[in-house]
Design a protein around this motif. Structure first.
Motif, short mmCIF file in Angstrom:
data_model
loop_
_atom_site.label_atom_id
_atom_site.label_comp_id
_atom_site.label_asym_id
_atom_site.label_seq_id
_atom_site.Cartn_x
_atom_site.Cartn_y
_atom_site.Cartn_z
N TRP A 37 0.84 -1.20 0.00
CA TRP A 37 0.00 0.00 0.00
C TRP A 37 0.87 1.25 0.00
CZ3 TRP A 37 -0.37 4.11 3.35
CH2 TRP A 37 -1.50 4.93 3.22
N LYS A 89 -8.71 7.55 -11.31
CA LYS A 89 -8.73 6.72 -10.12
C LYS A 89 -10.14 6.31 -9.69
CE LYS A 89 -4.34 6.47 -9.40
NZ LYS A 89 -3.64 5.17 -9.44
N ASP A 115 -8.35 2.97 -8.05
CA ASP A 115 -8.40 2.95 -6.59
C ASP A 115 -8.76 4.34 -6.07
OD1 ASP A 115 -8.17 2.51 -3.91
OD2 ASP A 115 -6.06 1.95 -3.93
#
Length: 522
Positions: A37, A89, A115
């Motif tokens: 991440w 995104k 994302d």
């Protein structure tokens, strides 16, 4: 120019240079060593910090003509950056469009993760904006530091375009249930895909039927025979060595090839996948087999790793279909722009062969054209062509010797040739060799033209040598074009005809030069 100066000053700021360095290090080292991440968000933060400066340079080229101030150009660049990043995104269509566009221009498959949590990187635009406002009417650095501006511009452009290679897709399991096809996409992934039209289109299935998930996670040896549920005498299996699908009509006692890449197309398909550093490679290994019934007739479905699936329809017709990003490699060019990349090696090789033909015809002409010192002599002195022998022969020997260090290992010939050219021209040796060969052709031709009994004979010989060269190159390129589009199916056949025409035009040129030499002696 004010926008360009401001952008360059911002790009050379220590904060910007640091973000560029972190992005390059993160995308090409940290993500590969430990994807997480943190590494994903680090790319977004560092890229967003300096991308508006690059965007402003492009916008300033057009907007400054309308007397739009540097401040407003910067505001537009920052606004576009924020809007485009948000759409990429959060909106699937925008994400797919951006990914396809970058992949098209870079000629490599790229990955842009959809994302929404990446939007937490947007606040980094605030300090970047304050940095932009710090140089409202910036002046260029002194000449001693201008190299830093262009270095920062190049590094920033490279960092923004050098996206992480997309993971290689892999269709590794296939299951059928109730006339539907289910596929496990990527080993270890929980994503299950479903198709209701025999693999032509796919969608993610959130809640598959009972037993499908478990079946997709169960390993099956693809080399073991798979027999049709309704007819155990008809079986199929994969041949991993040949990368073919074999069929048996007697329960596995005898086997024959049911599907495989046609002869002569494997080289084409391998090159169609060649796009370093992100090429997926041609992999036709069979992963799994399944079957279902269509109007009472069996339909076979084969999972072919990163090539999607192959469906055998009733009647024995095979169809190739993509499974998400696992797309079948074309056996013929999709567009005219694809052809030069497929036959680039042959185009370059026939250019070299053409030059070799010109050299051979030149040496023959130098030797056979009579000199003024002996008009009746069949040949001239070896001293007339000694400079050509040395200036041409020495670099050719060097180029051959230089090739051997690149031939070690099991890499493909195209990779070896690419590395060879990088070594050759990166060190400057290639340019010196070309200059030496050109001088080796010019000096003897000039001497022969001055010393031959008829100056017109030398000029005619040069023309015929040049014509033989152009015809050899053109004929070879046309033949390789025919191979690329499938008009000549076998690679070996194309090679035979290309070499045959090159030899034919070489002999034709030598014959013409011989006639000119005989006429000059009379």
């Amino acid at each position: 120019m004010n926008t360009l100066n401001t952008s360059l000053r911002c790009l050379t700021h220590p904060a910007t240079l640091t973000s560029i360095g972190i992005l390059l290090l993160n995308d090409h080292l940290l993500k590969l060593a430990n994807p997480s991440w943190l590494t994903g968000k680090l790319s977004d933060v560092t890229g967003l910090f300096f991308f508006p400066f690059l965007c402003a340079i492009v916008l300033g080229i057009g907007l400054e003509r309308f007397r739009i101030s540097t401040h407003r150009v910067g505001a537009i660049a920052f606004g576009l950056t924020a809007v485009c990043f948000t759409l990429i995104k959060t909106a699937p269509n925008a994400n797919a469009f951006a990914k396809d566009t970058i992949s098209f221009f870079l000629n490599v498959p790229t990955q842009i993760v959809l994302d929404p949590t990446d939007l937490i990187a947007l606040p980094i635009l605030v300090p970047a904006w304050f940095l932009w406002k710090k140089f409202p009417r910036a002046e260029r650095h002194t000449s001693r530091k201008q190299w830093l501006e262009w270095f920062a511009l190049g590094a920033g452009s490279l960092a923004s375009l050098a996206t992480t290679c997309a993971p290689i897709p892999n269709v590794w399991r296939i299951v059928t249930a109730d006339s539907q096809i289910y596929a496990a996409y990527m080993p270890g992934s929980s994503t299950i895909l479903e198709s209701g039209d025999l693999g032509r289109t796919w969608a993610i299935r959130e809640n598959p039927p009972i037993g499908v998930s478990q079946a997709l996670q169960t390993y099956r040896n693809s080399n073991q025979p798979f027999c049709l549920p309704d007819n155990s005498a008809i079986c199929f299996r994969g041949n991993g060595w040949e990368q073919t699908i074999e069929e048996s009509n007697d329960g596995g006692k005898t086997w024959r090839v049911a599907w495989g890449v046609p002869a002569g197309r494997r080289i084409f398909m391998t090159r169609a996948n060649f796009a370093p550093p992100c090429d997926k490679g041609l992999d036709l290994t069979l992963n799994d087999l399944a079957a279902l019934s269509l109007n009472g007739e069996p339909v076979l479905i084969a999972a072919i790793r990163n090539e999607g699936i192959i469906v055998r329809m009733p009647g024995g017709i095979w169809e190739r279909h993509a499974v998400m990003e696992a797309k079948p490699t074309p056996m013929l060019p999709d567009s005219p722009f694809m052809i030069p990349t497929i036959i680039a090696l042959e185009l370059a090789l026939w250019l070299v062969i053409g030059i070799a033909i010109f050299i051979a015809a030149s040496f023959y002409a130098w030797w056979i054209l009579p000199s003024q010192s002996g008009a009746g002599s069949r040949s001239r002195s070896i001293g007339d062509i000694t400079p050509g022998l040395f200036l041409i022969g020495a670099p050719i020997v060097f180029l051959i010797w230089f090739w051997f260090p690149t031939t070690s290992g099991n890499t493909a010939l195209s990779d070896k040739l690419f590395g060879y050219l990088v070594m050759l021209f990166g060190t400057g040796a290639g340019f010196l060799a070309i200059i030496s060969i050109l001088l080796g052709l010019y000096i003897p031709w000039r001497r022969v033209s001055r010393t031959t009994t008829e100056a017109g004979a030398a000029r005619q010989a040069i023309r015929y040598a040049f014509r033989a060269t152009l015809r050899s190159i053109a004929s070879g390129w046309i033949i390789w074009l025919f191979w690329a589009i499938g008009a000549i199916f076998l690679y070996e056949t194309a090679m035979f005809f290309a070499l045959m025409f090159a030899g034919f035009f070489l002999l034709g040129g030598l014959q013409r030069i011989h006639r000119i030499a005989i006429g000059a002696r009379k």
